[in-house]
Design a protein around this motif. Sequence first.
Motif, PDB file in Angstrom:
ATOM      1  N   ALA A 115       0.848  -1.196   0.000  1.00 51.52           N
ATOM      2  CA  ALA A 115       0.000   0.000   0.000  1.00 51.52           C
ATOM      3  C   ALA A 115       0.885   1.247   0.000  1.00 51.52           C
ATOM      4  O   ALA A 115       1.733   1.421   0.889  1.00 51.52           O
ATOM      5  CB  ALA A 115      -0.937  -0.006   1.201  1.00 51.52           C
ATOM      6  N   GLU A 116       0.693   2.102  -0.971  1.00 50.86           N
ATOM      7  CA  GLU A 116       1.574   3.250  -1.189  1.00 50.86           C
ATOM      8  C   GLU A 116       1.694   4.146   0.039  1.00 50.86           C
ATOM      9  O   GLU A 116       2.793   4.496   0.480  1.00 50.86           O
ATOM     10  CB  GLU A 116       1.064   4.058  -2.384  1.00 50.86           C
ATOM     11  N   GLU A 117       0.551   4.544   0.595  1.00 46.50           N
ATOM     12  CA  GLU A 117       0.562   5.541   1.671  1.00 46.50           C
ATOM     13  C   GLU A 117       1.284   5.058   2.918  1.00 46.50           C
ATOM     14  O   GLU A 117       2.004   5.819   3.566  1.00 46.50           O
ATOM     15  CB  GLU A 117      -0.871   5.963   2.010  1.00 46.50           C
ATOM     16  N   THR A 118       1.086   3.788   3.270  1.00 45.54           N
ATOM     17  CA  THR A 118       1.706   3.266   4.492  1.00 45.54           C
ATOM     18  C   THR A 118       3.216   3.403   4.432  1.00 45.54           C
ATOM     19  O   THR A 118       3.851   3.966   5.340  1.00 45.54           O
ATOM     20  CB  THR A 118       1.326   1.790   4.709  1.00 45.54           C
ATOM     21  N   GLY A 119       3.825   2.907   3.369  1.00 44.88           N
ATOM     22  CA  GLY A 119       5.275   2.972   3.251  1.00 44.88           C
ATOM     23  C   GLY A 119       5.781   4.387   3.070  1.00 44.88           C
ATOM     24  O   GLY A 119       6.731   4.817   3.758  1.00 44.88           O
ATOM     25  N   ALA A 120       5.179   5.123   2.155  1.00 42.04           N
ATOM     26  CA  ALA A 120       5.661   6.478   1.862  1.00 42.04           C
ATOM     27  C   ALA A 120       5.538   7.400   3.065  1.00 42.04           C
ATOM     28  O   ALA A 120       6.470   8.147   3.400  1.00 42.04           O
ATOM     29  CB  ALA A 120       4.885   7.050   0.666  1.00 42.04           C
ATOM     30  N   HIS A 121       4.400   7.356   3.736  1.00 44.61           N
ATOM     31  CA  HIS A 121       4.171   8.267   4.859  1.00 44.61           C
ATOM     32  C   HIS A 121       5.079   7.947   6.045  1.00 44.61           C
ATOM     33  O   HIS A 121       5.680   8.848   6.643  1.00 44.61           O
ATOM     34  CB  HIS A 121       2.714   8.196   5.313  1.00 44.61           C
ATOM     35  N   ILE A 122       5.157   6.663   6.410  1.00 38.93           N
ATOM     36  CA  ILE A 122       5.968   6.287   7.568  1.00 38.93           C
ATOM     37  C   ILE A 122       7.447   6.532   7.309  1.00 38.93           C
ATOM     38  O   ILE A 122       8.173   7.077   8.153  1.00 38.93           O
ATOM     39  CB  ILE A 122       5.699   4.827   7.977  1.00 38.93           C
ATOM     40  N   ASN A 123       7.922   6.167   6.127  1.00 40.25           N
ATOM     41  CA  ASN A 123       9.341   6.381   5.822  1.00 40.25           C
ATOM     42  C   ASN A 123       9.676   7.862   5.769  1.00 40.25           C
ATOM     43  O   ASN A 123      10.764   8.279   6.206  1.00 40.25           O
ATOM     44  CB  ASN A 123       9.700   5.682   4.512  1.00 40.25           C
ATOM     45  N   ALA A 124       8.745   8.680   5.270  1.00 39.90           N
ATOM     46  CA  ALA A 124       8.972  10.127   5.272  1.00 39.90           C
ATOM     47  C   ALA A 124       8.985  10.688   6.690  1.00 39.90           C
ATOM     48  O   ALA A 124       9.801  11.560   7.021  1.00 39.90           O
ATOM     49  CB  ALA A 124       7.880  10.819   4.440  1.00 39.90           C
ATOM     50  N   ALA A 125       8.090  10.178   7.528  1.00 36.51           N
ATOM     51  CA  ALA A 125       8.046  10.637   8.927  1.00 36.51           C
ATOM     52  C   ALA A 125       9.337  10.296   9.658  1.00 36.51           C
ATOM     53  O   ALA A 125       9.849  11.102  10.451  1.00 36.51           O
ATOM     54  CB  ALA A 125       6.854  10.009   9.640  1.00 36.51           C
ATOM     55  N   LEU A 126       9.877   9.109   9.381  1.00 36.51           N
ATOM     56  CA  LEU A 126      11.132   8.707  10.027  1.00 36.51           C
ATOM     57  C   LEU A 126      12.296   9.572   9.553  1.00 36.51           C
ATOM     58  O   LEU A 126      13.141   9.989  10.358  1.00 36.51           O
ATOM     59  CB  LEU A 126      11.424   7.227   9.747  1.00 36.51           C
ATOM     60  N   LYS A 127      12.335   9.852   8.248  1.00 36.62           N
ATOM     61  CA  LYS A 127      13.419  10.687   7.704  1.00 36.62           C
ATOM     62  C   LYS A 127      13.390  12.078   8.335  1.00 36.62           C
ATOM     63  O   LYS A 127      14.426  12.619   8.744  1.00 36.62           O
ATOM     64  CB  LYS A 127      13.284  10.781   6.186  1.00 36.62           C
ATOM     65  N   LYS A 128      12.201  12.648   8.429  1.00 38.51           N
ATOM     66  CA  LYS A 128      12.062  13.972   9.034  1.00 38.51           C
ATOM     67  C   LYS A 128      12.401  13.927  10.521  1.00 38.51           C
ATOM     68  O   LYS A 128      13.103  14.804  11.049  1.00 38.51           O
ATOM     69  CB  LYS A 128      10.631  14.483   8.836  1.00 38.51           C
ATOM     70  N   GLY A 129      11.889  12.892  11.201  1.00 41.75           N
ATOM     71  CA  GLY A 129      12.114  12.790  12.638  1.00 41.75           C
ATOM     72  C   GLY A 129      13.577  12.607  13.001  1.00 41.75           C
ATOM     73  O   GLY A 129      14.081  13.228  13.946  1.00 41.75           O
ATOM     74  N   VAL A 130      14.282  11.759  12.256  1.00 39.70           N
ATOM     75  CA  VAL A 130      15.702  11.529  12.529  1.00 39.70           C
ATOM     76  C   VAL A 130      16.488  12.823  12.316  1.00 39.70           C
ATOM     77  O   VAL A 130      17.386  13.150  13.099  1.00 39.70           O
ATOM     78  CB  VAL A 130      16.243  10.385  11.642  1.00 39.70           C
ATOM     79  N   ALA A 131      16.146  13.559  11.277  1.00 36.13           N
ATOM     80  CA  ALA A 131      16.829  14.834  11.025  1.00 36.13           C
ATOM     81  C   ALA A 131      16.630  15.814  12.168  1.00 36.13           C
ATOM     82  O   ALA A 131      17.473  16.695  12.406  1.00 36.13           O
ATOM     83  CB  ALA A 131      16.325  15.436   9.715  1.00 36.13           C
TER      84      ALA A 131
END
Length: 314
Positions: A136-152
Amino acid sequence: MKHAPLDFSGVQTYPIKERKNKMTVEKDLAAPVTPGMSVSQLLAAMPAQLGAQSLNAVIDAVVVARQKGKPVVVAMGGHVIKCGLQPVLKSLIEADIITAVALNGSGSIHDYEIALIGATSEDVGAVLHAGTFGMAEETGAHINAALKKGVAEGRGHGESIGRAILDNELPYREHSLLATCVAKGIPITVHVAVGTDITHQHPTADGAVIGAASYTDFRTFTSVVSQLGDGGVYLNVGSAVLLPEVFLKALSIAQNLGHHVDHFTTANFDMQQHYRPLQNVVKRPTSGKSHGYTLTGHHEIMIPLLAAGILSKI
């Protein structure tokens, strides 16, 4: 070789009043169950035996822990989220009973999907051979984007996703455990093994980001575990391997750094008891002066009963 029947006439017996018994009507008999009983009355009516005794002991330990200002930590697998128990857990968080939450990767994914679309848990068998399981597109894209932003921004895995749920005002965010913890300001950590979660299948996945986010949460989780001594409670709910292993390592680090983690309570809640929770949660960590309990049953029954018992006594 033939054997003649043994002669039992010389068997020695003794009076039953001399025997030690594990159950007596004075101490162990259940009370009658009557219409309109309160939760407290029902729990008090249970026999002082086995699982009922363990359940009441865990409830009492949680109540005492919060009265003393000690942590109550709940670590859980994804099935607990799929059972729809977030409102029950939220009631304990909002009552200041649960002070920290730990999830595996699947728990965070199910929680995010519920916040996003109000549903989760696809039929794996029906789509696995089509190559669409977990895609499912949204699950992967949204969570991975949230992690990238959060780690930064220096955040861990759990806080990153919970913050994204709140910041993006997802339509079902009131049902999210991640969002609840972030809003409440209590630690919400997520512990992953790379390759175990559907978000790792997506082209947006970044192993370095996933590792950094989960490692930050491991350090936070270790800090939480270091405070369990002298009255804290640690509950493992439905995680058979990953979280019991994480707990054991966190406990080892805490002790290594000089934190005295003893005189606390652990319990494992699951539909069947597995080796690692029994060893790494119930037995090994409590080998000093602590107490460990096992509670066997369906999460959708046991966790509401646990919560009702705690709230009736707190």
